[in-house]
Design a protein around this motif. Sequence first.
Motif, PDB file in Angstrom:
ATOM      1  N   ALA A 102     -15.671  -6.148  -7.379  1.00  0.00           N
ATOM      2  CA  ALA A 102     -16.900  -5.374  -7.142  1.00  0.00           C
ATOM      3  C   ALA A 102     -17.852  -6.063  -6.172  1.00  0.00           C
ATOM      4  N   PRO A 103     -18.111  -7.372  -6.325  1.00  0.00           N
ATOM      5  CA  PRO A 103     -18.974  -8.024  -5.331  1.00  0.00           C
ATOM      6  C   PRO A 103     -18.404  -7.954  -3.914  1.00  0.00           C
ATOM      7  N   GLY A 104     -17.081  -8.065  -3.782  1.00  0.00           N
ATOM      8  CA  GLY A 104     -16.458  -7.973  -2.472  1.00  0.00           C
ATOM      9  C   GLY A 104     -16.600  -6.590  -1.861  1.00  0.00           C
ATOM     10  N   VAL A 105     -16.479  -5.571  -2.694  1.00  0.00           N
ATOM     11  CA  VAL A 105     -16.668  -4.197  -2.216  1.00  0.00           C
ATOM     12  C   VAL A 105     -18.096  -4.008  -1.730  1.00  0.00           C
ATOM     13  N   ALA A 106     -19.055  -4.532  -2.484  1.00  0.00           N
ATOM     14  CA  ALA A 106     -20.463  -4.409  -2.105  1.00  0.00           C
ATOM     15  C   ALA A 106     -20.738  -5.044  -0.752  1.00  0.00           C
ATOM     16  N   GLN A 107     -19.945  -6.071  -0.415  1.00  0.00           N
ATOM     17  CA  GLN A 107     -20.116  -6.763   0.860  1.00  0.00           C
ATOM     18  C   GLN A 107     -19.196  -6.212   1.948  1.00  0.00           C
ATOM     19  N   GLY A 108     -18.472  -5.132   1.636  1.00  0.00           N
ATOM     20  CA  GLY A 108     -17.613  -4.499   2.633  1.00  0.00           C
ATOM     21  C   GLY A 108     -16.372  -5.282   2.980  1.00  0.00           C
ATOM     22  N   GLN A 109     -15.881  -6.121   2.061  1.00  0.00           N
ATOM     23  CA  GLN A 109     -14.760  -7.001   2.372  1.00  0.00           C
ATOM     24  C   GLN A 109     -13.394  -6.344   2.234  1.00  0.00           C
ATOM     25  N   PHE A 110     -13.253  -5.359   1.334  1.00  0.00           N
ATOM     26  CA  PHE A 110     -11.928  -4.853   0.991  1.00  0.00           C
ATOM     27  C   PHE A 110     -11.737  -3.408   1.434  1.00  0.00           C
ATOM     28  N   ALA A 111     -10.510  -3.094   1.807  1.00  0.00           N
ATOM     29  CA  ALA A 111     -10.144  -1.723   2.146  1.00  0.00           C
ATOM     30  C   ALA A 111      -9.827  -0.942   0.873  1.00  0.00           C
ATOM     31  N   ALA A 112     -10.251   0.306   0.824  1.00  0.00           N
ATOM     32  CA  ALA A 112      -9.844   1.181  -0.273  1.00  0.00           C
ATOM     33  C   ALA A 112      -8.352   1.461  -0.130  1.00  0.00           C
ATOM     34  N   LEU A 113      -7.635   1.402  -1.242  1.00  0.00           N
ATOM     35  CA  LEU A 113      -6.178   1.522  -1.203  1.00  0.00           C
ATOM     36  C   LEU A 113      -5.680   2.931  -1.499  1.00  0.00           C
ATOM     37  N   ASP A 114      -6.568   3.831  -1.840  1.00  0.00           N
ATOM     38  CA  ASP A 114      -6.150   5.158  -2.294  1.00  0.00           C
ATOM     39  C   ASP A 114      -5.356   5.922  -1.238  1.00  0.00           C
ATOM     40  N   GLU A 115      -5.695   5.766   0.021  1.00  0.00           N
ATOM     41  CA  GLU A 115      -4.973   6.471   1.078  1.00  0.00           C
ATOM     42  C   GLU A 115      -3.846   5.628   1.667  1.00  0.00           C
ATOM     43  N   LEU A 116      -3.721   4.400   1.167  1.00  0.00           N
ATOM     44  CA  LEU A 116      -2.690   3.492   1.683  1.00  0.00           C
ATOM     45  C   LEU A 116      -1.516   3.339   0.735  1.00  0.00           C
ATOM     46  N   LEU A 117      -1.737   3.636  -0.546  1.00  0.00           N
ATOM     47  CA  LEU A 117      -0.686   3.548  -1.556  1.00  0.00           C
ATOM     48  C   LEU A 117      -0.471   4.915  -2.183  1.00  0.00           C
ATOM     49  N   PRO A 118       0.728   5.208  -2.663  1.00  0.00           N
ATOM     50  CA  PRO A 118       0.968   6.490  -3.330  1.00  0.00           C
ATOM     51  C   PRO A 118       0.197   6.579  -4.644  1.00  0.00           C
ATOM     52  N   ALA A 119      -0.197   7.779  -5.021  1.00  0.00           N
ATOM     53  CA  ALA A 119      -1.001   7.973  -6.226  1.00  0.00           C
ATOM     54  C   ALA A 119      -0.310   7.427  -7.471  1.00  0.00           C
ATOM     55  N   GLU A 120       1.027   7.527  -7.508  1.00  0.00           N
ATOM     56  CA  GLU A 120       1.755   7.076  -8.699  1.00  0.00           C
ATOM     57  C   GLU A 120       1.641   5.567  -8.911  1.00  0.00           C
ATOM     58  N   ALA A 121       1.302   4.843  -7.854  1.00  0.00           N
ATOM     59  CA  ALA A 121       1.114   3.401  -8.018  1.00  0.00           C
ATOM     60  C   ALA A 121      -0.012   3.113  -8.993  1.00  0.00           C
ATOM     61  N   PHE A 122      -1.038   3.947  -8.985  1.00  0.00           N
ATOM     62  CA  PHE A 122      -2.181   3.729  -9.879  1.00  0.00           C
ATOM     63  C   PHE A 122      -2.015   4.434 -11.224  1.00  0.00           C
ATOM     64  N   LYS A 323      -3.794  -2.581   8.120  1.00  0.00           N
ATOM     65  CA  LYS A 323      -4.072  -2.199   6.719  1.00  0.00           C
ATOM     66  C   LYS A 323      -2.868  -1.540   6.061  1.00  0.00           C
ATOM     67  N   GLN A 324      -2.229  -0.595   6.773  1.00  0.00           N
ATOM     68  CA  GLN A 324      -1.117   0.109   6.139  1.00  0.00           C
ATOM     69  C   GLN A 324       0.059  -0.831   5.891  1.00  0.00           C
ATOM     70  N   GLN A 325       0.341  -1.682   6.846  1.00  0.00           N
ATOM     71  CA  GLN A 325       1.437  -2.637   6.661  1.00  0.00           C
ATOM     72  C   GLN A 325       1.124  -3.612   5.523  1.00  0.00           C
ATOM     73  N   ALA A 326      -0.143  -4.021   5.434  1.00  0.00           N
ATOM     74  CA  ALA A 326      -0.546  -4.913   4.343  1.00  0.00           C
ATOM     75  C   ALA A 326      -0.398  -4.212   2.999  1.00  0.00           C
ATOM     76  N   ALA A 327      -0.820  -2.945   2.938  1.00  0.00           N
ATOM     77  CA  ALA A 327      -0.690  -2.177   1.697  1.00  0.00           C
ATOM     78  C   ALA A 327       0.777  -1.964   1.343  1.00  0.00           C
ATOM     79  N   ASP A 328       1.615  -1.794   2.342  1.00  0.00           N
ATOM     80  CA  ASP A 328       3.049  -1.631   2.079  1.00  0.00           C
ATOM     81  C   ASP A 328       3.618  -2.887   1.404  1.00  0.00           C
TER      82      ASP A 328
END
Length: 440
Positions: A102-122, A323-328
């Motif tokens: 959460a602190p990292g998100v607040a600072q804009g550090q991390f990419a949201a993974l929802d569009e990078l990973l399939p929904a079934e992953a979560f 980002k996509q390759q990292a998420a893969d």
Amino acid sequence: MRRRGMVLLAIAAVTASTVLSGCGGGSEDPAGKTTLTFWQQKFEDYQQAWFKKYVDQYNASQDKVKVELQVVPADTWAQKLKAAQAAGKAPDIATTSYGNVAPGVAQGQFAALDELLPAEAFTDVKDNVKGFVTVGGKHYAYPMLVEPSTVLYYRTDLVTAAGLDPNSPPKTWDELVQWATKLTQGKVKGMTIASAGVDLGWSSWGLQYNACGKLPVNDDWSKSTATEPCFEKLLNFYKTLYQGGLIPKTPKVGYADGAPYGQGEVAMMAGGSWVIGQLKNDFKAMVAKTAVAPFPSIDGDPTKTTATLGGWTLTVDAKSKGKQQAADFVKYLLAGDPAIMADFFKTSGFSKYTVRASVDQALVGNPDATSDPFMKVISEKVVPFGKQEPAYPWDISLAFGTAIESAMKGKADVPTSLKTAAAAIDDVIKKQSLAGTAPK
């Protein structure tokens, strides 16, 4: 890794001029191959070997992406990461503790993974863990494991000798005190539990939830709730153990270290799940004499939280060009074939626990997992009821841990200790402008 590692990070210096070479950026060579940098915080030796094994396998399995693994010591992690981020050279992928999501998100550090990973992953992630990596309805990390902060370990031989039933461990705090009393014999104390403020600050989170259903600050972080009567019961519990002579009054090591139990100095131990690995590695003869159970609840309700769940995730840098390759790669390692993570948990000696239903199923068919004397109890009776570690500043936790120590050791009575904690927490809230900043 566990919260004790996070505490070290929290008190580490946050500035440095050194940046690791070859950092991030998702660079692409002339042949079109993308190179990603993966920073892994240094954990136990077996973990370094496990990460390297699967990074090598991933690199060998395809020719479009090369992942470069760099192991960073824990005591320099905060400084190096901050410096790399400031220089625009943050790693594409990094191990990130739950408390830093959460602190990292607040600072804009991390990419949201929802569009990078399939929904079934979560959907595969256990319900009580999903929130650990979710901010504002989006997933910013993929969870790897959880480690319950508090489990009850006990010597079956000493329990039997004391006329107690090792197959029916204590269910309530009162019953635990009765057991500890009967098991205190000669130089052997009935049990061990944290007794120093810095350890109590984090190891008591689960019992704070157990006593009050919440932590000692209100939901929007605008005011301390430490003086509520339920917290008095918690402090009195610790005080009874300490002043009754049921625990060592001058422990040689901190809460995270299971050596006093392994060396036979105590009959029971409140300890994190990671102690299983320590017992198996350093005190092998003690394993056969040991049973585990959920830590007793204030009123005997086994569904009430007694442990928080620390642990680690993988995050993708928000500024990565790949980002996509990292998420893969994250998908391959943590969210893909359940056998990969099942191998990790086997390698850990089943001292850490899965966050995915599919990995649970894979372990059901693993004879090493099904024969482990501790895994079933912890995975079925502790992990499902664990809660996330708090995301508020460590100063709040330390203030409350100091209050527990003060009451335990008679430095002040229980109400005074809690009033002091409340004042300290309110001061932190004011000085750090925390009101209204709690993650949603």
